[in-house]
Design an enzyme around this catalytic site. Structure first.
Site, PDB file in Angstrom:
ATOM      1  N   ASP A  98      39.718  43.694  45.944  1.00 19.87           N
ATOM      2  CA  ASP A  98      41.925  43.328  46.257  1.00 19.87           C
ATOM      3  C   ASP A  98      42.297  44.357  45.078  1.00 19.87           C
ATOM      4  O   ASP A  98      42.157  44.537  44.169  1.00 19.87           O
ATOM      5  CB  ASP A  98      41.681  41.722  45.336  1.00 19.87           C
TER       6      ASP A  98
ATOM      7  N   ASP B  74      45.759  44.856  50.893  1.00 14.07           N
ATOM      8  CA  ASP B  74      45.433  45.183  50.083  1.00 14.07           C
ATOM      9  C   ASP B  74      44.035  43.853  49.661  1.00 14.07           C
ATOM     10  O   ASP B  74      43.041  43.972  48.912  1.00 14.07           O
ATOM     11  CB  ASP B  74      46.384  44.517  49.260  1.00 14.07           C
ATOM     12  N   GLU B  75      43.047  43.401  50.785  1.00 10.71           N
ATOM     13  CA  GLU B  75      41.994  43.051  50.444  1.00 10.71           C
ATOM     14  C   GLU B  75      40.855  43.344  51.857  1.00 10.71           C
ATOM     15  O   GLU B  75      41.185  43.300  52.822  1.00 10.71           O
ATOM     16  CB  GLU B  75      42.168  41.576  50.495  1.00 10.71           C
TER      17      GLU B  75
END
Ligand code: DGT
Ligand code: CA
Ligand code: CA
Length: 364
Positions: free
Chosen positions: A10, A111-112
């Protein structure tokens, strides 16, 4: 079942960090990334903030005006509008590095991601943490972003672990340490346990995951239903069999705007839709893409959402196709429209390269 090795990766304060990479002078300042509403002034909300701004209590979702008050004493605080295109570009590059390092790569969001590295790491947690460190170094060297990685034998614990030492964290929870790791944590750390559930448990005197294990499965099922009850029961024991599933980023291009006034007038909305089509088209052209699916989206005056989309027979990159289909979707959507509309958006997906043949399947 053999022991798996799963990473959850993340990015730290993602939008704000992206802004820092292109303007390094921001690094020493509080940085807030804002979703300004087009209605002007400070109306809108904070998407995210860097850790300096967070020290003053700024966090995702709070009104911009509220964040400004919190940062009043920081004359150097910076408030920037979101730039999704730029964040997506950064994301794509970072995801490429992760994909190359995984046996199985599962995209979760900008974002992950989850990575299954069981074979790559030779089923060894020591090797796995080396690999994670390498991924962090490569992402830092090549794209100047920091991320946090959680490593364990399943998705649940890895997700909790990636959050454990943010920012720039690396937390390894080998199978024999999982109980000690989980027991100390507040129950809220279990993804899916929100504020309300937490309050219910607090009333029962249950604060940590260790406390949670005192409840048997029957009590939990009775209280939360079988599905959630079982999920909570298993989570408290670090049990999660969910495989990492191959999944790529769903690429789509969209533009959304807040109308000058709330409306359900076809002519007025059609002008706005047409402008958005033009903007989406510019992005398609720049990226050399064809699209097969077209959609429009309303945020209505009561903040509820409504969308409509259609799939074309063949991929196209024509602005006329886009305008015509978006116009028809608008007409259809307005037929049953009772309340006025506050924001409208246009989206294209099912993208393919102009030269290549391969379609990228959308997940939406
Ligand atoms: P972190 O991971 O705690 O260091 O910080 P972030 O900002 O990366 O937080 P995360 O992972 O929950 O969310 C990733 C991005 O998603 C974040 O940079 C901005 C966006 N985002 C998160 N929450 C909100 C929200 O409430 N509103 C909007 N518009 N965007 C949000
Ligand atoms: Ca993040
Ligand atoms: Ca995230």
């Amino acid at each position: 079942m053999e022991t798996r090795i799963v990473f959850h990766i993340d990015f730290d304060y993602f939008y704000a960090q992206c802004e820092e990479t292109r303007s390094p002078e921001l690094k020493s300042k509080p940085v807030c990334v804002c979703v300004f509403s087009d209605r002007g002034g400070d109306s809108g909300a904070i998407a995210t903030a860097n850790y300096t701004a967070r020290k003053y209590g700024v966090k995702s979702g709070i009104p911009i005006a509220f964040a400004k008050r919190k940062l009043e004493e920081r004359k150097d605080a910076v408030f920037l509008p979101v730039d999704f295109e730029f964040y997506s570009e950064m994301s794509e590059k970072a995801m490429g590095i992760m994909r190359d390092a995984a046996d199985i790569f599962e995209y979760v969001g900008r974002d992950e991601a989850y990575l299954d590295v069981t074979h790559r790491a030779g089923m060894d947690f020591g090797n796995a943490s080396h690999l994670a460190q390498q991924i962090k170094n490569t992402i830092r060297d090549k794209i100047k972003l920091s991320c946090s990685i959680g490593i364990s034998s399943n998705k649940l614990i890895s997700k909790i672990a990636s959050d454990f030492q943010k920012p720039d964290g690396l937390t390894v929870v080998p199978p024999d340490k999982k109980e000690a790791f989980l027991d100390q944590l507040k129950i809220r750390k279990i993804p899916g346990i929100g504020k309300k559930t937490e309050e219910m448990f607090l009333e029962m005197g249950i604060e940590t995951i260790q406390d949670l294990k005192k409840l048997d499965i029957f009590t939990l099922n009775k209280e939360f239903g079988r599905k959630s009850g079982t999920f909570i029961y298993n989570s408290a024991r670090g049990i999660d069999e969910e495989p990492v599933k191959k999944r790529e980023e769903s690429i789509q291009y969209s533009k959304i705007t807040t109308l000058k006034k709330d409306s359900k007038d076809y002519q007025f909305l059609s002008e706005n839709i047409s402008e958005l089509c033009q903007e989406v088209y510019e992005v398609i052209k720049k990226n050399n893409k064809m699209f097969k699916s077209i959609g429009i989206h309303f945020v209505q005056s009561d903040m509820s959402n409504k969308s409509k989309s259609r799939m074309l027979r063949n991929p196209t990159n024509s602005i006329d196709d886009l305008q015509k289909n978006a116009g028809q979707l608008l007409k259809e959507a307005l037929e049953s429209q009772t309340i006025t509309i506050r924001r409208v958006g246009v989206k294209v997906s099912e993208l393919s390269e102009i030269q290549g043949q391969s379609d990228i399947t959308s997940f939406f």
